[in-house]
Design an enzyme around this catalytic site. Structure first.
Site, PDB file in Angstrom:
ATOM      1  N   GLY A 178     -15.314 -10.343 -10.810  1.00 31.81           N
ATOM      2  CA  GLY A 178     -15.243 -10.362  -9.349  1.00 31.81           C
ATOM      3  C   GLY A 178     -16.578 -10.011  -8.735  1.00 31.81           C
ATOM      4  O   GLY A 178     -17.442  -9.417  -9.398  1.00 31.81           O
ATOM      5  N   GLY A 203      -5.091   0.896 -11.244  1.00 36.17           N
ATOM      6  CA  GLY A 203      -5.876   1.443 -10.131  1.00 36.17           C
ATOM      7  C   GLY A 203      -5.340   2.712  -9.512  1.00 36.17           C
ATOM      8  O   GLY A 203      -5.897   3.190  -8.517  1.00 36.17           O
ATOM      9  N   LYS A 219     -13.824  -5.190   3.352  1.00 30.87           N
ATOM     10  CA  LYS A 219     -14.831  -4.142   3.202  1.00 30.87           C
ATOM     11  C   LYS A 219     -16.217  -4.570   3.681  1.00 30.87           C
ATOM     12  O   LYS A 219     -16.969  -3.756   4.211  1.00 30.87           O
ATOM     13  CB  LYS A 219     -14.880  -3.668   1.748  1.00 30.87           C
ATOM     14  CG  LYS A 219     -13.590  -2.996   1.307  1.00 30.87           C
ATOM     15  CD  LYS A 219     -13.601  -2.610  -0.152  1.00 30.87           C
ATOM     16  CE  LYS A 219     -12.250  -2.063  -0.574  1.00 30.87           C
ATOM     17  NZ  LYS A 219     -12.212  -1.655  -1.993  1.00 30.87           N
ATOM     18  N   ASP A 249     -15.001   4.298  -2.980  1.00 33.90           N
ATOM     19  CA  ASP A 249     -14.494   3.554  -4.140  1.00 33.90           C
ATOM     20  C   ASP A 249     -15.231   3.908  -5.429  1.00 33.90           C
ATOM     21  O   ASP A 249     -14.609   4.152  -6.468  1.00 33.90           O
ATOM     22  CB  ASP A 249     -14.649   2.044  -3.918  1.00 33.90           C
ATOM     23  CG  ASP A 249     -13.528   1.447  -3.090  1.00 33.90           C
ATOM     24  OD1 ASP A 249     -12.435   2.050  -3.055  1.00 33.90           O
ATOM     25  OD2 ASP A 249     -13.741   0.383  -2.485  1.00 33.90           O
ATOM     26  N   SER A 260       0.815  -1.221   0.000  1.00 33.75           N
ATOM     27  CA  SER A 260       0.000   0.000   0.000  1.00 33.75           C
ATOM     28  C   SER A 260       0.848   1.271   0.000  1.00 33.75           C
ATOM     29  O   SER A 260       1.780   1.424   0.787  1.00 33.75           O
ATOM     30  CB  SER A 260      -0.925   0.009   1.222  1.00 33.75           C
ATOM     31  OG  SER A 260      -1.627   1.242   1.279  1.00 33.75           O
ATOM     32  N   THR A 288      -9.250  -2.007   2.812  1.00 37.41           N
ATOM     33  CA  THR A 288      -9.057  -2.585   1.493  1.00 37.41           C
ATOM     34  C   THR A 288      -9.278  -4.093   1.542  1.00 37.41           C
ATOM     35  O   THR A 288      -9.715  -4.642   2.561  1.00 37.41           O
ATOM     36  CB  THR A 288      -7.657  -2.210   0.939  1.00 37.41           C
ATOM     37  OG1 THR A 288      -7.577  -2.589  -0.425  1.00 37.41           O
ATOM     38  CG2 THR A 288      -6.535  -2.859   1.733  1.00 37.41           C
ATOM     39  N   TYR A 316      -3.014  -1.134  -8.561  1.00 37.57           N
ATOM     40  CA  TYR A 316      -2.295  -0.011  -9.152  1.00 37.57           C
ATOM     41  C   TYR A 316      -0.839  -0.294  -9.510  1.00 37.57           C
ATOM     42  O   TYR A 316      -0.075   0.621  -9.790  1.00 37.57           O
ATOM     43  CB  TYR A 316      -2.393   1.248  -8.281  1.00 37.57           C
ATOM     44  CG  TYR A 316      -2.068   1.106  -6.810  1.00 37.57           C
ATOM     45  CD1 TYR A 316      -0.759   1.035  -6.370  1.00 37.57           C
ATOM     46  CD2 TYR A 316      -3.086   1.077  -5.873  1.00 37.57           C
ATOM     47  CE1 TYR A 316      -0.476   0.936  -5.029  1.00 37.57           C
ATOM     48  CE2 TYR A 316      -2.811   0.972  -4.534  1.00 37.57           C
ATOM     49  CZ  TYR A 316      -1.497   0.903  -4.099  1.00 37.57           C
ATOM     50  OH  TYR A 316      -1.220   0.796  -2.761  1.00 37.57           O
TER      51      TYR A 316
END
Length: 255
Positions: A120, A221, A64, A100, A14, A60, A202
């Site tokens: 997903g 991302g 969630k 998000d 992260s 994350t 990302y």
């Protein structure tokens, strides 16, 4: 000292601590600090939040839904999608939000699409399905698809491939491994007909690398991270901010 964190598993990748700690300095919030918290069991999220005396947290993969279930109160779009990616201590309550969906929509605003396939069925997929009611959902197992009753849904083995302009990966495939979010033969056929690919991860993933072979326009991302992060930052510091300025700072940090 006001402590903020990000809960996830895995979490070592992260960039959020770098991003938010820089912003705290920009806004002269010298008693604010943001860190990472590896949380293996999502059901412990509120317990750990209280134990660490956290003022606010990002949430994350894969926690969630637990954040939604266990927050004292849930507000905004998070109530409808039943997934929380931001927890804030407000008085005696821990309040859950979701940034998000808005962040993702902003990140792909230059794409021109009509048909969408979301791969997903977790918390991020729920958020995006609310913003894209026309989207169809593809997931490995059928159980999680029960949360998408207003959408056309498919499992891998019952999927009849057709043309989608935009294909979105919301899974963790490629985050910490070399996995694809769906079988290679399915993705190959989808990419042959698609225009755009978006990935909520990302860094470059096998999914993104494969899409490049088909010369598709790709969004990782990082922009979603930025735009949802701007909204979270505003909640963390409880001040009105120049969102464009904050987004510009965040982009420079994570690139």
């Amino acid at each position: 000292m006001k402590l903020f964190t990000i809960f996830g598993n895995p979490i070592h990748h992260s960039k959020s601590p770098i991003m938010y700690n820089k912003l705290f300095k920009v806004y002269n919030l010298n008693n604010y600090c943001y860190t990472r918290t590896l949380l293996e069991n999502g059901e412990d999220i509120i317990k750990v939040f209280k134990e660490l005396k956290i003022s606010g947290a990002s949430v994350t993969i894969p926690h969630k839904e637990w954040a939604y279930k266990l927050a004292d109160e849930v507000r905004g779009i998070a109530r409808q999608i039943k997934a929380v990616n931001c927890l804030i201590q407000e008085g005696e309550k821990i309040v859950g939000y979701n940034t998000d969906a808005e962040g993702f929509v902003e990140s792909i605003k230059e794409f021109k699409y009509k048909t969408i396939l979301i791969i997903g069925a977790g918390g991020t997929a729920k958020a995006l399905s609310f913003m894209f009611p026309e989207a169809e959902i593809l997931n490995r197992s059928e159980k999680r698809l029960l949360d998408f009753k207003n959408h056309k849904t498919y499992t891998w083995d019952k999927f009849n491939i057709k043309k989608y302009d935009l294909i979105i990966n919301t899974t963790s495939a490629g985050l910490n491994d070399d996995n694809l979010p769906a079988p290679k033969e399915i993705l190959e056929q989808l990419f042959q007909k698609a225009k755009y690919v978006a990935d909520v991860i990302y860094h470059e993933t096998p999914f993104q690398k494969m899409a490049k072979q088909y010369h598709l326009e790709i969004k990782d991302g990082s922009d979603m991270l930025v735009y949802q992060g701007v909204l979270q930052f505003e909640k963390f510091i409880d001040l009105n901010i120049d969102k464009k300025e904050v987004a510009s700072i965040m982009k420079k940090i994570i690139k």
